[in-house]
Design an enzyme around this catalytic site. Structure first.
Site, PDB file in Angstrom:
ATOM      1  N   ASP A  12       0.830  -1.207   0.000  1.00 54.61           N
ATOM      2  CA  ASP A  12       0.000   0.000   0.000  1.00 54.61           C
ATOM      3  C   ASP A  12       0.868   1.263   0.000  1.00 54.61           C
ATOM      4  O   ASP A  12       2.001   1.250   0.492  1.00 54.61           O
ATOM      5  CB  ASP A  12      -0.897  -0.029   1.248  1.00 54.61           C
ATOM      6  CG  ASP A  12      -2.092   0.910   1.104  1.00 54.61           C
ATOM      7  OD1 ASP A  12      -2.353   1.390  -0.020  1.00 54.61           O
ATOM      8  OD2 ASP A  12      -2.750   1.167   2.116  1.00 54.61           O
ATOM      9  N   ARG A  16       0.107   7.544  -2.824  1.00 54.12           N
ATOM     10  CA  ARG A  16       0.600   8.650  -1.984  1.00 54.12           C
ATOM     11  C   ARG A  16       2.077   8.937  -2.251  1.00 54.12           C
ATOM     12  O   ARG A  16       2.510  10.076  -2.226  1.00 54.12           O
ATOM     13  CB  ARG A  16       0.351   8.334  -0.495  1.00 54.12           C
ATOM     14  CG  ARG A  16      -1.092   8.606  -0.079  1.00 54.12           C
ATOM     15  CD  ARG A  16      -1.396   8.002   1.259  1.00 54.12           C
ATOM     16  NE  ARG A  16      -1.533   6.556   1.150  1.00 54.12           N
ATOM     17  CZ  ARG A  16      -1.440   5.705   2.165  1.00 54.12           C
ATOM     18  NH1 ARG A  16      -1.184   6.169   3.372  1.00 54.12           N
ATOM     19  NH2 ARG A  16      -1.592   4.409   1.978  1.00 54.12           N
ATOM     20  N   TRP A  17       2.835   7.888  -2.510  1.00 58.80           N
ATOM     21  CA  TRP A  17       4.262   8.060  -2.831  1.00 58.80           C
ATOM     22  C   TRP A  17       4.402   8.995  -4.034  1.00 58.80           C
ATOM     23  O   TRP A  17       5.244   9.902  -4.047  1.00 58.80           O
ATOM     24  CB  TRP A  17       4.892   6.699  -3.126  1.00 58.80           C
ATOM     25  CG  TRP A  17       6.355   6.734  -3.447  1.00 58.80           C
ATOM     26  CD1 TRP A  17       7.397   6.580  -2.578  1.00 58.80           C
ATOM     27  CD2 TRP A  17       6.944   6.939  -4.746  1.00 58.80           C
ATOM     28  NE1 TRP A  17       8.590   6.675  -3.248  1.00 58.80           N
ATOM     29  CE2 TRP A  17       8.345   6.902  -4.581  1.00 58.80           C
ATOM     30  CE3 TRP A  17       6.424   7.155  -6.024  1.00 58.80           C
ATOM     31  CZ2 TRP A  17       9.233   7.062  -5.647  1.00 58.80           C
ATOM     32  CZ3 TRP A  17       7.311   7.327  -7.086  1.00 58.80           C
ATOM     33  CH2 TRP A  17       8.703   7.274  -6.887  1.00 58.80           C
ATOM     34  N   HIS A  29       2.741   3.169  -8.956  1.00 58.87           N
ATOM     35  CA  HIS A  29       2.601   1.736  -9.273  1.00 58.87           C
ATOM     36  C   HIS A  29       3.832   1.239 -10.031  1.00 58.87           C
ATOM     37  O   HIS A  29       4.305   0.131  -9.803  1.00 58.87           O
ATOM     38  CB  HIS A  29       1.324   1.495 -10.095  1.00 58.87           C
ATOM     39  CG  HIS A  29       0.077   1.865  -9.352  1.00 58.87           C
ATOM     40  ND1 HIS A  29      -0.147   1.515  -8.044  1.00 58.87           N
ATOM     41  CD2 HIS A  29      -1.031   2.581  -9.725  1.00 58.87           C
ATOM     42  CE1 HIS A  29      -1.326   1.969  -7.642  1.00 58.87           C
ATOM     43  NE2 HIS A  29      -1.871   2.637  -8.644  1.00 58.87           N
ATOM     44  N   SER A  57      -7.029  -5.919  -5.907  1.00 58.53           N
ATOM     45  CA  SER A  57      -8.148  -6.579  -5.230  1.00 58.53           C
ATOM     46  C   SER A  57      -9.391  -6.531  -6.111  1.00 58.53           C
ATOM     47  O   SER A  57      -9.481  -5.709  -7.035  1.00 58.53           O
ATOM     48  CB  SER A  57      -8.423  -5.903  -3.884  1.00 58.53           C
ATOM     49  OG  SER A  57      -9.214  -4.753  -4.077  1.00 58.53           O
ATOM     50  N   ASN A  60     -10.574  -3.121  -6.313  1.00 58.98           N
ATOM     51  CA  ASN A  60      -9.797  -2.089  -7.021  1.00 58.98           C
ATOM     52  C   ASN A  60     -10.426  -1.710  -8.371  1.00 58.98           C
ATOM     53  O   ASN A  60     -10.070  -0.689  -8.959  1.00 58.98           O
ATOM     54  CB  ASN A  60      -8.339  -2.521  -7.233  1.00 58.98           C
ATOM     55  CG  ASN A  60      -7.515  -2.483  -5.961  1.00 58.98           C
ATOM     56  OD1 ASN A  60      -6.580  -3.264  -5.790  1.00 58.98           O
ATOM     57  ND2 ASN A  60      -7.846  -1.572  -5.050  1.00 58.98           N
ATOM     58  N   ARG A 184      -5.174  -2.328   8.687  1.00 54.03           N
ATOM     59  CA  ARG A 184      -6.268  -3.254   8.382  1.00 54.03           C
ATOM     60  C   ARG A 184      -5.820  -4.341   7.406  1.00 54.03           C
ATOM     61  O   ARG A 184      -4.767  -4.232   6.778  1.00 54.03           O
ATOM     62  CB  ARG A 184      -7.490  -2.503   7.856  1.00 54.03           C
ATOM     63  CG  ARG A 184      -7.205  -1.559   6.728  1.00 54.03           C
ATOM     64  CD  ARG A 184      -8.468  -0.838   6.244  1.00 54.03           C
ATOM     65  NE  ARG A 184      -8.131   0.126   5.233  1.00 54.03           N
ATOM     66  CZ  ARG A 184      -8.097   1.451   5.412  1.00 54.03           C
ATOM     67  NH1 ARG A 184      -8.416   1.980   6.579  1.00 54.03           N
ATOM     68  NH2 ARG A 184      -7.750   2.258   4.425  1.00 54.03           N
ATOM     69  N   SER A 186      -7.975  -5.638   4.890  1.00 52.30           N
ATOM     70  CA  SER A 186      -8.530  -5.359   3.559  1.00 52.30           C
ATOM     71  C   SER A 186      -8.812  -6.605   2.711  1.00 52.30           C
ATOM     72  O   SER A 186      -8.425  -6.667   1.538  1.00 52.30           O
ATOM     73  CB  SER A 186      -7.597  -4.419   2.788  1.00 52.30           C
ATOM     74  OG  SER A 186      -7.458  -3.209   3.476  1.00 52.30           O
ATOM     75  N   GLU A 197       1.876 -13.406  12.209  1.00 48.40           N
ATOM     76  CA  GLU A 197       2.310 -12.192  12.908  1.00 48.40           C
ATOM     77  C   GLU A 197       2.114 -11.014  11.954  1.00 48.40           C
ATOM     78  O   GLU A 197       2.325 -11.156  10.746  1.00 48.40           O
ATOM     79  CB  GLU A 197       3.795 -12.303  13.285  1.00 48.40           C
ATOM     80  CG  GLU A 197       4.103 -13.438  14.240  1.00 48.40           C
ATOM     81  CD  GLU A 197       3.485 -13.217  15.612  1.00 48.40           C
ATOM     82  OE1 GLU A 197       3.415 -12.057  16.064  1.00 48.40           O
ATOM     83  OE2 GLU A 197       3.066 -14.203  16.237  1.00 48.40           O
TER      84      GLU A 197
HETATM   85  C1  FPP Z   1      -2.026   0.056  -3.286  1.00 50.16           C
HETATM   86  O1  FPP Z   1      -1.531   1.383  -3.256  1.00 50.16           O
HETATM   87  C2  FPP Z   1      -1.410  -0.627  -4.407  1.00 50.16           C
HETATM   88  C3  FPP Z   1      -2.097  -1.165  -5.436  1.00 50.16           C
HETATM   89  C4  FPP Z   1      -3.570  -1.124  -5.551  1.00 50.16           C
HETATM   90  C5  FPP Z   1      -1.380  -1.798  -6.559  1.00 50.16           C
HETATM   91  C6  FPP Z   1      -0.162  -2.567  -6.187  1.00 50.16           C
HETATM   92  C7  FPP Z   1       0.535  -2.949  -7.414  1.00 50.16           C
HETATM   93  C8  FPP Z   1       1.868  -2.966  -7.600  1.00 50.16           C
HETATM   94  C9  FPP Z   1       2.851  -2.662  -6.541  1.00 50.16           C
HETATM   95  C10 FPP Z   1       2.401  -3.316  -8.935  1.00 50.16           C
HETATM   96  C11 FPP Z   1       2.242  -4.776  -9.156  1.00 50.16           C
HETATM   97  C12 FPP Z   1       3.007  -5.182 -10.310  1.00 50.16           C
HETATM   98  C13 FPP Z   1       3.152  -6.458 -10.678  1.00 50.16           C
HETATM   99  C14 FPP Z   1       4.076  -6.731 -11.776  1.00 50.16           C
HETATM  100  C15 FPP Z   1       2.462  -7.594 -10.055  1.00 50.16           C
HETATM  101  P1  FPP Z   1      -2.560   2.572  -3.454  1.00 50.16           P
HETATM  102  O2  FPP Z   1      -2.649   2.870  -4.898  1.00 50.16           O
HETATM  103  O3  FPP Z   1      -3.869   2.234  -2.800  1.00 50.16           O
HETATM  104  O4  FPP Z   1      -1.834   3.720  -2.703  1.00 50.16           O
HETATM  105  P2  FPP Z   1      -2.505   4.878  -1.839  1.00 50.16           P
HETATM  106  O5  FPP Z   1      -3.158   4.225  -0.641  1.00 50.16           O
HETATM  107  O6  FPP Z   1      -1.349   5.724  -1.470  1.00 50.16           O
HETATM  108  O7  FPP Z   1      -3.488   5.566  -2.739  1.00 50.16           O
END
Ligand code: FPP
Length: 235
Positions: A12, A16-17, A29, A57, A60, A184, A186, A197
């Site tokens: 997660d 925000r990053w 991402h 998810s 999403n 959480r 989720s 853990e």
């Molecule tokens: C949650 O951060 C992250 C996701 C919904 C996507 C995670 C996906 C990746 C790290 C890339 C996966 C790539 C491969 C090749 C499997 P968020 O977008 O909810 O962040 P935020 O809470 O800061 O808005």
């Protein structure tokens, strides 16, 4: 050192990053996928046998079409071309989740990566995609019901026996890591998490590098796992 056999990560904080840097959320991402690639190899080097990650998810899909498309394109690209290092390292890639609602090219990319790495035995990277923990239990229960209809005797059915009805028969999770500061679960791997853990960190996933991962392993080593029992002389 007591290394967890199965580690799961809720990746997660990508959005925000990026926002913090004035970038589009998709850049988070992109950066997150690079972090994942490095972590998968590092985890194996540290002795972790299975790494499960939450890539997308079932919920999403509520995000903007632009963000969903970006994530799907990124996943297709990684599965088709960018997982070379992971594959060479002997990691078997599995994808967990529902196959419904996924684009044709995504389904094809899943087949490609699973087929390409199916004989690898060094470790497993389980990518949860279009995944929901309650959905996994429901889908498993439906499979079990079919077996019961076909005569399966469940008079002695134990909780361990249900693992083979999940998307993949993986060991229970020992350590769950959630980046990005939320506290959480989720809807992530609810059955497999029962005695794991938990490690929560404010670090956004793109910044969750090897040394951050090592901190989580260090914390794990110092936890008493009692599985409902009592350990004499415990801390
Ligand atoms: C949650 O951060 C992250 C996701 C919904 C996507 C995670 C996906 C990746 C790290 C890339 C996966 C790539 C491969 C090749 C499997 P968020 O977008 O909810 O962040 P935020 O809470 O800061 O808005």
């Amino acid at each position: 050192m007591n290394i967890p056999n199965h580690v799961a990560i809720i990746m997660d904080g990508n959005g925000r990053w990026a926002t913090k840097r004035g970038l589009d959320r998709s850049m988070g991402h992109l950066e997150g996928s690079k972090t994942l690639e490095k972590l998968a190899i590092h985890a194996l080097d540290r002795g972790v046998k299975v790494l499960s990650v939450y890539a997308f998810s079932t919920d999403n899909f509520k995000r903007s079409q632009k963000e969903v498309d970006y994530l799907m394109n990124l996943i297709v690209k990684y599965f088709n071309t960018k997982f070379e290092k992971i594959s060479k390292k002997g990691i078997k890639v599995l994808v967990s989740g529902r196959k419904t609602n996924l684009r044709e090219d995504v389904l094809k990319a899943i087949d490609n990566i699973e087929e390409k790495t199916k004989n690898n035995t060094a470790g497993i990277l389980n990518i949860c995609l279009n995944y929901g923990g309650q959905e996994e239990i429901i889908d498993g229960a439906i499979k079990l019901a079919k077996d019961i209809n076909n005569g399966l005797d469940i008079s002695n059915f134990k909780r361990e026996d249900f693992y083979k009805y999940l998307y993949h028969e993986l060991p229970p999770i020992d350590l769950l890591i959630r980046t990005g500061g939320e506290l959480r679960v989720s809807n992530f791997m609810l059955y497999e998490l029962s005695y794991s853990e938990f490690y929560f960190t404010n670090t956004y996933f793109p910044d969750f590098d090897k040394s951050e991962f090592n901190k989580a392993l260090f914390m794990y080593e110092n936890r008493d796992r009692r599985f409902g029992g009592i350990i004499e002389n415990s801390k």
